[in-house]
Design an enzyme around this catalytic site. Sequence first.
Site, PDB file in Angstrom:
ATOM      1  N   HIS A  42       0.839  -1.192   0.000  1.00 45.26           N
ATOM      2  CA  HIS A  42       0.000   0.000   0.000  1.00 45.26           C
ATOM      3  C   HIS A  42       0.879   1.249   0.000  1.00 45.26           C
ATOM      4  O   HIS A  42       2.052   1.195   0.339  1.00 45.26           O
ATOM      5  CB  HIS A  42      -0.846   0.079   1.277  1.00 45.26           C
ATOM      6  CG  HIS A  42      -1.762  -1.063   1.522  1.00 45.26           C
ATOM      7  ND1 HIS A  42      -3.107  -1.003   1.267  1.00 45.26           N
ATOM      8  CD2 HIS A  42      -1.537  -2.296   2.037  1.00 45.26           C
ATOM      9  CE1 HIS A  42      -3.678  -2.162   1.616  1.00 45.26           C
ATOM     10  NE2 HIS A  42      -2.738  -2.960   2.078  1.00 45.26           N
ATOM     11  N   GLU A 124       2.300  -0.933   4.446  1.00 43.39           N
ATOM     12  CA  GLU A 124       2.117   0.420   3.943  1.00 43.39           C
ATOM     13  C   GLU A 124       3.479   1.058   3.713  1.00 43.39           C
ATOM     14  O   GLU A 124       4.350   1.008   4.588  1.00 43.39           O
ATOM     15  CB  GLU A 124       1.359   1.280   4.977  1.00 43.39           C
ATOM     16  CG  GLU A 124      -0.064   0.834   5.258  1.00 43.39           C
ATOM     17  CD  GLU A 124      -1.080   1.397   4.263  1.00 43.39           C
ATOM     18  OE1 GLU A 124      -0.663   2.127   3.327  1.00 43.39           O
ATOM     19  OE2 GLU A 124      -2.269   1.088   4.423  1.00 43.39           O
ATOM     20  N   HIS A 163      -2.343  -2.883  -3.594  1.00 46.07           N
ATOM     21  CA  HIS A 163      -3.733  -2.733  -3.172  1.00 46.07           C
ATOM     22  C   HIS A 163      -4.632  -2.507  -4.395  1.00 46.07           C
ATOM     23  O   HIS A 163      -5.741  -3.030  -4.476  1.00 46.07           O
ATOM     24  CB  HIS A 163      -3.838  -1.556  -2.194  1.00 46.07           C
ATOM     25  CG  HIS A 163      -5.086  -1.557  -1.371  1.00 46.07           C
ATOM     26  ND1 HIS A 163      -5.439  -0.514  -0.555  1.00 46.07           N
ATOM     27  CD2 HIS A 163      -6.079  -2.485  -1.242  1.00 46.07           C
ATOM     28  CE1 HIS A 163      -6.604  -0.803   0.030  1.00 46.07           C
ATOM     29  NE2 HIS A 163      -7.001  -1.979  -0.363  1.00 46.07           N
ATOM     30  N   ASP A 173      -3.518   2.838  -4.801  1.00 46.00           N
ATOM     31  CA  ASP A 173      -2.187   2.718  -4.199  1.00 46.00           C
ATOM     32  C   ASP A 173      -1.579   1.331  -4.440  1.00 46.00           C
ATOM     33  O   ASP A 173      -2.325   0.373  -4.599  1.00 46.00           O
ATOM     34  CB  ASP A 173      -2.254   3.031  -2.685  1.00 46.00           C
ATOM     35  CG  ASP A 173      -3.135   2.050  -1.907  1.00 46.00           C
ATOM     36  OD1 ASP A 173      -4.309   1.858  -2.278  1.00 46.00           O
ATOM     37  OD2 ASP A 173      -2.632   1.474  -0.929  1.00 46.00           O
TER      38      ASP A 173
HETATM   39 ZN   LIG Z   1      -4.076   0.665   0.421  1.00 46.15          ZN
END
Ligand SMILES: [Zn+2]
Length: 189
Positions: A42, A124, A163, A173
């Site tokens: 992400h 992330e 993602h 993303d």
């Molecule tokens: Zn995401």
Amino acid sequence: MQWRMTKLCINDAGWLQSVEVVESPNFDSRPDNTPVKLVVVHGISLPPGEFGGGHIKQFFCNNLDPQLHPYFESICSMAVSAHCLVERDGNIVQFVSFLDRAWHAGESQWRDETVCNNFSVGIELEGCDDQAYCEAQYVSLASLFAALRSIYPQITDDAITGHSDIAPVRKTDPGPAFDWAKLTGYLRD
Ligand SMILES: [Zn+2]
């Protein structure tokens, strides 16, 4: 500057050794007999397009102050998380044990399976769709993927996805700025 991958170790409780830990309350158990077999990449920045400030950690711990930015008002009541965040300098922060289910993917599908949170690890990267990610972030991500593969043999060498690939209608993303070829190069090292 030569970037080197570091060897990361994961303990029996599903936590990386020697990284920053910020425990998020936003997780639950994976369904029984659900092996981890996918890593989802992400991108996030808070506020969008700005880096640093610690707001991502606050967001994943339900502590984001809605007064600080108009965008925060719209998201501060969401309960979400990821297993790890890789900051711009490559620093890794872990929020949820890999044994547990983090709340990062939402409605999603990978190959023929839905609800990717059940069987994935969410990572992330601090970044946004249209600004280049940092070299140190690719190195940390590749190191994380190697560590996860060492404990989850069901993660094949192509089981890392964006993602936007598992939720294409809703999510963009990590975005076009994420260089998959560069990541692949590090994964081969
Ligand atoms: Zn995401």
